[in-house]
Design a protein around this motif. Structure first.
Motif, PDB file in Angstrom:
ATOM      1  N   ILE A  17       0.859  -1.187   0.000  1.00 18.93           N
ATOM      2  CA  ILE A  17       0.000   0.000   0.000  1.00 18.93           C
ATOM      3  C   ILE A  17       0.894   1.234   0.000  1.00 18.93           C
ATOM      4  N   LEU A  18       0.760   2.075  -1.012  1.00 14.93           N
ATOM      5  CA  LEU A  18       1.570   3.289  -1.103  1.00 14.93           C
ATOM      6  C   LEU A  18       0.828   4.421  -0.398  1.00 14.93           C
ATOM      7  N   ALA A  19       1.404   4.897   0.698  1.00 14.48           N
ATOM      8  CA  ALA A  19       0.734   5.884   1.542  1.00 14.48           C
ATOM      9  C   ALA A  19       1.700   6.958   2.000  1.00 14.48           C
ATOM     10  N   GLY A  20       2.551   7.429   1.090  1.00 14.02           N
ATOM     11  CA  GLY A  20       3.539   8.422   1.500  1.00 14.02           C
ATOM     12  C   GLY A  20       3.662   9.601   0.575  1.00 14.02           C
ATOM     13  N   GLY A  21       2.596   9.900  -0.205  1.00 13.84           N
ATOM     14  CA  GLY A  21       2.656  11.018  -1.141  1.00 13.84           C
ATOM     15  C   GLY A  21       2.600  12.370  -0.458  1.00 13.84           C
ATOM     16  N   GLU A  22       2.752  13.429  -1.262  1.00 17.04           N
ATOM     17  CA  GLU A  22       2.799  14.775  -0.706  1.00 17.04           C
ATOM     18  C   GLU A  22       1.434  15.428  -0.572  1.00 17.04           C
ATOM     19  N   ALA A  23       0.397  14.914  -1.264  1.00 13.31           N
ATOM     20  CA  ALA A  23      -0.964  15.447  -1.162  1.00 13.31           C
ATOM     21  C   ALA A  23      -1.000  16.950  -1.425  1.00 13.31           C
ATOM     22  N   ARG A  53      -0.820 -12.420   3.278  1.00 14.25           N
ATOM     23  CA  ARG A  53       0.183 -12.994   4.169  1.00 14.25           C
ATOM     24  C   ARG A  53       0.909 -11.886   4.933  1.00 14.25           C
ATOM     25  N   THR A  54       1.327 -10.874   4.194  1.00 15.44           N
ATOM     26  CA  THR A  54       2.005  -9.726   4.785  1.00 15.44           C
ATOM     27  C   THR A  54       1.461  -8.470   4.134  1.00 15.44           C
ATOM     28  N   THR A  55       1.159  -7.469   4.943  1.00 16.72           N
ATOM     29  CA  THR A  55       0.715  -6.173   4.433  1.00 16.72           C
ATOM     30  C   THR A  55       1.810  -5.150   4.711  1.00 16.72           C
ATOM     31  N   ILE A  56       2.301  -4.537   3.646  1.00 19.35           N
ATOM     32  CA  ILE A  56       3.397  -3.574   3.741  1.00 19.35           C
ATOM     33  C   ILE A  56       2.871  -2.209   3.343  1.00 19.35           C
ATOM     34  N   VAL A  57       2.979  -1.242   4.236  1.00 15.55           N
ATOM     35  CA  VAL A  57       2.583   0.132   3.950  1.00 15.55           C
ATOM     36  C   VAL A  57       3.844   0.958   3.754  1.00 15.55           C
ATOM     37  N   VAL A  58       3.954   1.577   2.596  1.00 15.98           N
ATOM     38  CA  VAL A  58       5.096   2.445   2.307  1.00 15.98           C
ATOM     39  C   VAL A  58       4.683   3.867   2.665  1.00 15.98           C
ATOM     40  N   GLY A  59       5.164   4.330   3.797  1.00 12.79           N
ATOM     41  CA  GLY A  59       4.794   5.645   4.285  1.00 12.79           C
ATOM     42  C   GLY A  59       5.099   5.778   5.757  1.00 12.79           C
ATOM     43  N   PRO A  60       4.731   6.908   6.349  1.00 11.81           N
ATOM     44  CA  PRO A  60       4.998   7.126   7.772  1.00 11.81           C
ATOM     45  C   PRO A  60       4.343   6.051   8.630  1.00 11.81           C
ATOM     46  N   GLU A  61       5.015   5.664   9.684  1.00 10.13           N
ATOM     47  CA  GLU A  61       4.476   4.634  10.568  1.00 10.13           C
ATOM     48  C   GLU A  61       3.269   5.160  11.331  1.00 10.13           C
ATOM     49  N   ARG A  62       2.269   4.289  11.475  1.00  7.50           N
ATOM     50  CA  ARG A  62       1.026   4.641  12.154  1.00  7.50           C
ATOM     51  C   ARG A  62       0.648   3.507  13.114  1.00  7.50           C
ATOM     52  N   PRO A  63      -0.213   3.797  14.081  1.00  5.85           N
ATOM     53  CA  PRO A  63      -0.611   2.749  15.038  1.00  5.85           C
ATOM     54  C   PRO A  63      -1.640   1.796  14.443  1.00  5.85           C
ATOM     55  N   ILE A  64      -1.226   1.021  13.450  1.00 10.06           N
ATOM     56  CA  ILE A  64      -2.096   0.024  12.832  1.00 10.06           C
ATOM     57  C   ILE A  64      -1.473  -1.336  13.089  1.00 10.06           C
ATOM     58  N   GLY A  66      -0.383  -5.281  13.008  1.00 11.36           N
ATOM     59  CA  GLY A  66      -0.225  -6.300  11.986  1.00 11.36           C
ATOM     60  C   GLY A  66       0.253  -5.804  10.651  1.00 11.36           C
ATOM     61  N   VAL A  67       0.849  -4.617  10.595  1.00 12.63           N
ATOM     62  CA  VAL A  67       1.294  -4.017   9.338  1.00 12.63           C
ATOM     63  C   VAL A  67       2.791  -3.732   9.420  1.00 12.63           C
ATOM     64  N   VAL A  68       3.502  -3.985   8.328  1.00  8.88           N
ATOM     65  CA  VAL A  68       4.919  -3.646   8.227  1.00  8.88           C
ATOM     66  C   VAL A  68       5.038  -2.294   7.536  1.00  8.88           C
ATOM     67  N   PHE A  69       5.741  -1.353   8.155  1.00  8.34           N
ATOM     68  CA  PHE A  69       5.931  -0.019   7.575  1.00  8.34           C
ATOM     69  C   PHE A  69       7.359   0.112   7.056  1.00  8.34           C
ATOM     70  N   VAL A  70       7.469   0.623   5.838  1.00  6.69           N
ATOM     71  CA  VAL A  70       8.783   0.892   5.251  1.00  6.69           C
ATOM     72  C   VAL A  70       8.719   2.258   4.580  1.00  6.69           C
ATOM     73  N   ARG A  71       9.897   2.813   4.232  1.00  9.86           N
ATOM     74  CA  ARG A  71       9.957   4.073   3.508  1.00  9.86           C
ATOM     75  C   ARG A  71      10.864   3.935   2.300  1.00  9.86           C
ATOM     76  N   GLU A  72      10.489   4.600   1.230  1.00 11.19           N
ATOM     77  CA  GLU A  72      11.360   4.671   0.066  1.00 11.19           C
ATOM     78  C   GLU A  72      12.510   5.632   0.375  1.00 11.19           C
ATOM     79  N   ASP A  73      13.594   5.521  -0.381  1.00  8.45           N
ATOM     80  CA  ASP A  73      14.770   6.347  -0.140  1.00  8.45           C
ATOM     81  C   ASP A  73      15.131   7.121  -1.409  1.00  8.45           C
ATOM     82  N   PRO A  74      15.007   8.459  -1.356  1.00  6.66           N
ATOM     83  CA  PRO A  74      14.542   9.267  -0.225  1.00  6.66           C
ATOM     84  C   PRO A  74      13.022   9.255  -0.137  1.00  6.66           C
ATOM     85  N   PRO A  75      12.456   9.634   1.018  1.00  2.00           N
ATOM     86  CA  PRO A  75      11.010   9.684   1.166  1.00  2.00           C
ATOM     87  C   PRO A  75      10.386  10.619   0.123  1.00  2.00           C
ATOM     88  N   ARG A  76       9.177  10.250  -0.297  1.00  2.00           N
ATOM     89  CA  ARG A  76       8.394  11.037  -1.254  1.00  2.00           C
ATOM     90  C   ARG A  76       9.114  11.218  -2.588  1.00  2.00           C
TER      91      ARG A  76
END
Length: 379
Positions: A17-23, A53-64, A66-76
């Motif tokens: 799930i891509l969740a790290g855009g600038e909006a 099996r695994t849910t990966i959110v690419v973006g800022p970490e949140r209190p969710i 069962g989710v793995v949070f990662v960030r792209e390099d550099p962010p955004r």
């Protein structure tokens, strides 16, 4: 993180799930964190892939949980680097790729995408594939645009055929022939002696990505017979952040791709364009989009509440009630708004017309300052 239980018969998949855009169109707000129906947008999406099996959110970490949070390099730095960061944690043969701002997507939508990508095509037969609303042919046989299907049904695939007709075999005429072929059957076009129907689905996947050294072009059994599936909106436009992709081929394509466009990366891998009910493709790019999503929740709540209470929804003037509670919340106090709505219901139950009762209460709220000066005294 413990993997989720997979639904019976459903292929194993991970979710990115891509969740790290600038909006930018939301003034730089934390778009995935905005709420619709009491949950953040990204939580809606995480719920839709609960069977992953695994849910990966690419973006800022949140209190969710069962989710793995990662960030792209550099962010955004864009969706392609974000996808690459997410794929590092994927181990399943299929990956569901979604945006983090899809308030209407549900688990059944995800299941439909997976089914379209992995369901075996019809059994081998000489019968032509009919043109239906569920399978639209491209305007040109050389056009790589994949067919559109509906309701999660994969576009049927043509049976294997020899590269050249057998001796004495010729394409059949449109008017029918002695062999008894119906006159309205789909016929080969543009000199297609192999007999492939003009309207049949044309997967372009096998030749789209050059395999690595020693890697066969044929898909592995776990990758299914179809390939990538991208969702389309109600105008037929591909939504590249709503789809299912075979992991091995996606990784090979990503390794060889120098660009920054998701369409450029995923387009050659897409074998099916899938239209689904319920607007699961709807994303919240602007405040108007966010308001529309919230109003949709209100509509659903109104319908369900009326059904639960045995009330005809046609008798509920929602806009009148919203106007009343808005006036009370701003003019009196926020807690007074739901209480006033309740009092309006009591008045209607006692026989007072709702329009008359609401008009009186709105006038009272607008003149609240004067009314309190005249009626409230210190005891």
């Amino acid at each position: 993180m413990a993997p989720s239980a997979e639904s019976p018969g459903q292929p194993a998949f991970d979710a990115v799930i891509l969740a790290g855009g600038e909006a930018r169109r939301l003034g730089g707000a934390d778009k995935p964190g905005l709420t619709v129906g009491g949950r953040s947008l990204v939580e809606h999406v995480v719920t839709a892939v609960a069977d992953a099996r695994t849910t990966i959110v690419v973006g800022p970490e949140r209190p969710i949980p069962g989710v793995v949070f990662v960030r792209e390099d550099p962010p955004r730095s864009g969706p392609v680097p974000a996808l690459a960061a997410g794929l590092n944690g994927v181990t399943a043969p299929w990956v569901v790729l979604l945006a983090g701002d899809l308030p209407f997507i549900t688990a059944p939508h995800v299941t439909s995408l997976l089914n379209a990508a992995t369901t075996q095509p019809p059994s081998t037969t000489a019968d032509p594939v009919p043109v239906t609303a569920a399978t639209q042919p491209p305007s040109d046989p050389a056009d790589p645009t994949p067919p559109t299907t509906t309701a999660g049904d994969p576009a049927p695939q043509p049976p294997a055929a020899p590269a050249h007709p057998t001796p004495g075999e010729t394409p059949q005429s449109v008017s029918g022939d002695a062999a008894g072929t119906p006159a309205d059957a789909v016929r080969p076009t543009r000199g297609d002696a192999a007999g492939t129907p003009a309207n049949a689905a044309r997967p372009t996947l096998r030749d789209a990505v050059a395999p690595a050294s020693g890697d066969a072009r044929e898909p592995a059994p776990e990758e299914g017979p179809v390939g990538g599936v991208v969702m389309v909106d109600d105008g037929g436009r591909e939504q590249w952040l709503a789809g299912v992709w075979p992991m091995a081929r996606l990784k090979r394509a990503l390794a060889a791709y120098p660009g920054r466009s998701l369409k450029g990366l995923l387009g050659p891998l897409a074998a099916v364009r899938l239209a689904l009910p319920g607007r699961p493709w709807f994303d919240c790019d602007t405040m108007d989009d966010l308001e529309e999503a919230r109003m949709n929740v209100l509509n659903e709540w109104t319908a369900l509440a009326c059904e639960e209470l045995g009330i005809d929804p046609a008798t509920v003037d929602r806009d009148l009630i919203l106007d009343l509670t808005k006036e009370v919340a701003h003019g009196v106090a926020r807690p007074a708004a739901p209480l006033t709505a309740y009092l309006l219901g009591l008045a209607q139950g006692a026989g007072t017309a709702p329009d008359d009762a609401a008009a009186k209460l709105i006038t009272l709220a607008k003149n609240w300052g004067q009314a309190t000066a005249e009626t409230l005294t210190d005891s």
